[in-house]
Design a protein around this motif. Structure first.
Motif, short mmCIF file in Angstrom:
data_model
loop_
_atom_site.label_atom_id
_atom_site.label_comp_id
_atom_site.label_asym_id
_atom_site.label_seq_id
_atom_site.Cartn_x
_atom_site.Cartn_y
_atom_site.Cartn_z
N ALA A 64 51.57 -16.17 41.43
CA ALA A 64 52.65 -16.66 40.32
C ALA A 64 52.86 -15.60 39.18
O ALA A 64 52.20 -14.75 39.08
N ILE A 65 54.05 -15.63 38.55
CA ILE A 65 54.23 -14.96 37.65
C ILE A 65 54.17 -15.70 36.14
O ILE A 65 54.55 -16.99 36.10
N ARG A 93 45.98 -17.10 25.47
CA ARG A 93 47.22 -17.41 26.49
C ARG A 93 47.44 -16.31 27.29
O ARG A 93 47.73 -16.36 28.42
N HIS A 94 47.14 -14.87 26.85
CA HIS A 94 47.25 -13.91 27.55
C HIS A 94 45.96 -13.85 28.76
O HIS A 94 46.24 -13.36 29.82
N LEU A 98 54.59 -10.24 30.53
CA LEU A 98 54.64 -10.90 31.95
C LEU A 98 53.37 -10.15 32.60
O LEU A 98 53.04 -9.18 32.62
N ALA A 99 52.82 -11.32 33.38
CA ALA A 99 51.40 -10.93 34.11
C ALA A 99 51.87 -11.31 35.60
O ALA A 99 52.32 -12.43 35.99
N ILE A 118 52.56 -6.57 31.81
CA ILE A 118 53.63 -5.55 31.09
C ILE A 118 54.01 -6.26 29.56
O ILE A 118 54.35 -7.54 29.63
N ARG A 119 53.96 -5.61 28.77
CA ARG A 119 53.89 -5.79 27.30
C ARG A 119 55.52 -5.39 26.84
O ARG A 119 55.97 -4.61 27.38
N ARG A 120 55.72 -5.76 25.58
CA ARG A 120 56.80 -5.61 24.82
C ARG A 120 57.87 -5.64 25.52
O ARG A 120 58.69 -4.92 25.55
#
Length: 290
Positions: free
Chosen positions: A227-228, A214-215, A241-242, A248-250
């Motif tokens: 896209a986000i 997924r990541h 969020l990619a 950006i994690r956590r």
């Protein structure tokens, strides 16, 4: 020391505006190439090529090896032709980013449309609930680049974005949970969509090993388009969020909502002198009427 200073002075004497422009163009091209391959597997390959070229140049210049020098001069054009083939994915990704930057209507920000804040709030609410339940999810939100080719790989829904619908889509073992849900404007255009996997190698260098397909898919769609992608990890429940090949994690709910608002709601331009003057006249007009 004097000879060195004389040589430097001689070089500066011959330096013209055209020479400065020439050097600047070469520097710009090298900088663009480095930006395109930054944080990718190609960095290791490029480092090896540079070290090999430096070693061969020093070897052929310091030691008199006619046959070896002839061999290097013969195969060098073939190596130069092979570079575009080796770095084809990075070159394509860089040209796509350049094209998106040139065609973006409002500096990469998507136009605002009615109900956008409600859609973002529904996405954030669903992400929080999925995280608390430990259900994995991948939600892709369209910006300026069209996503029709990825929408066509999934199941068309064209349904209004609600937290309940997103929870149902990503409920484990349901037909639509495996893949991405793509949101266009205020609708879930499709679910179970196939995303391109990232080949950048960012996840391989991460100290955390809980980031799976997924990541990689979130990074892949963010590299291919503007896209986000919002990801909820099935193993840890962490929200990520990619965008633009970065992750950006956590994230908690508040940070996720703030980031999405910043991406999708156009910021207000700074007030000009005329705006300030109109406001000042508007504030003082009632006093003059009195």
């Amino acid at each position: 020391m004097t000879d060195l200073l004389d040589q430097i002075y001689f070089l500066f004497e011959r330096l013209t505006w055209m020479s400065v422009l020439d050097i600047a163009l070469v520097t710009l091209i090298i900088f663009i190439v480095l930006i395109m391959v930054r944080e990718t597997q190609a960095v290791i390959l490029l480092r090896g090529v540079i070290l090999l070229v430096i070693f061969l140049s020093l070897l052929t210049s310091l030691v008199n090896l006619p046959a070896f020098s002839w061999l290097i001069r013969t195969i060098m054009p073939a190596l130069l032709l092979a570079i575009p083939v080796i770095f084809a994915p990075e070159i394509r990704r860089g040209l796509e980013r350049l094209g998106r930057a040139g065609s973006s209507p409002i500096l990469g920000k998507m136009r605002a449309y009615p109900g956008l804040e409600d859609t973002i709030h529904a996405i954030v609410t669903a992400a929080i609930r999925l995280s608390n339940r430990g259900h994995g999810a991948l939600i892709v939100i369209q910006r300026n680049d069209p996503l029709e080719e990825f929408i066509s790989t999934g199941v068309a829904l064209n349904a209004r974005v609600t937290p309940e619908l997103l929870l149902q889509i990503f409920y484990p073992n349901t037909p639509l949970h495996d893949g991405a849900a793509i949101i266009v404007d205020n609708q879930i255009a499709a679910a179970a969509c196939v995303m391109p996997l990232s080949s950048s190698g960012i996840l391989n260098r991460s100290p955390e090993r809980q980031m799976g397909l997924r990541h990689r898919a979130a990074l892949g769609i963010s590299e291919a388009t503007d896209a986000i992608a919002v990801v909820v990890s099935e193993e840890t429940g962490l929200i990520s969020l990619a965008h633009n090949g970065r992750m950006i994690r956590r994230l908690d709910g508040e940070r996720l909502e703030n980031i999405l608002m910043a991406f999708y709601l156009p910021s207000q331009p700074p007030p000009t002198f005329l705006d300030w003057l109109r406001g000042w006249l508007g504030q003082n007009r009632p006093r003059e009427e009195r």
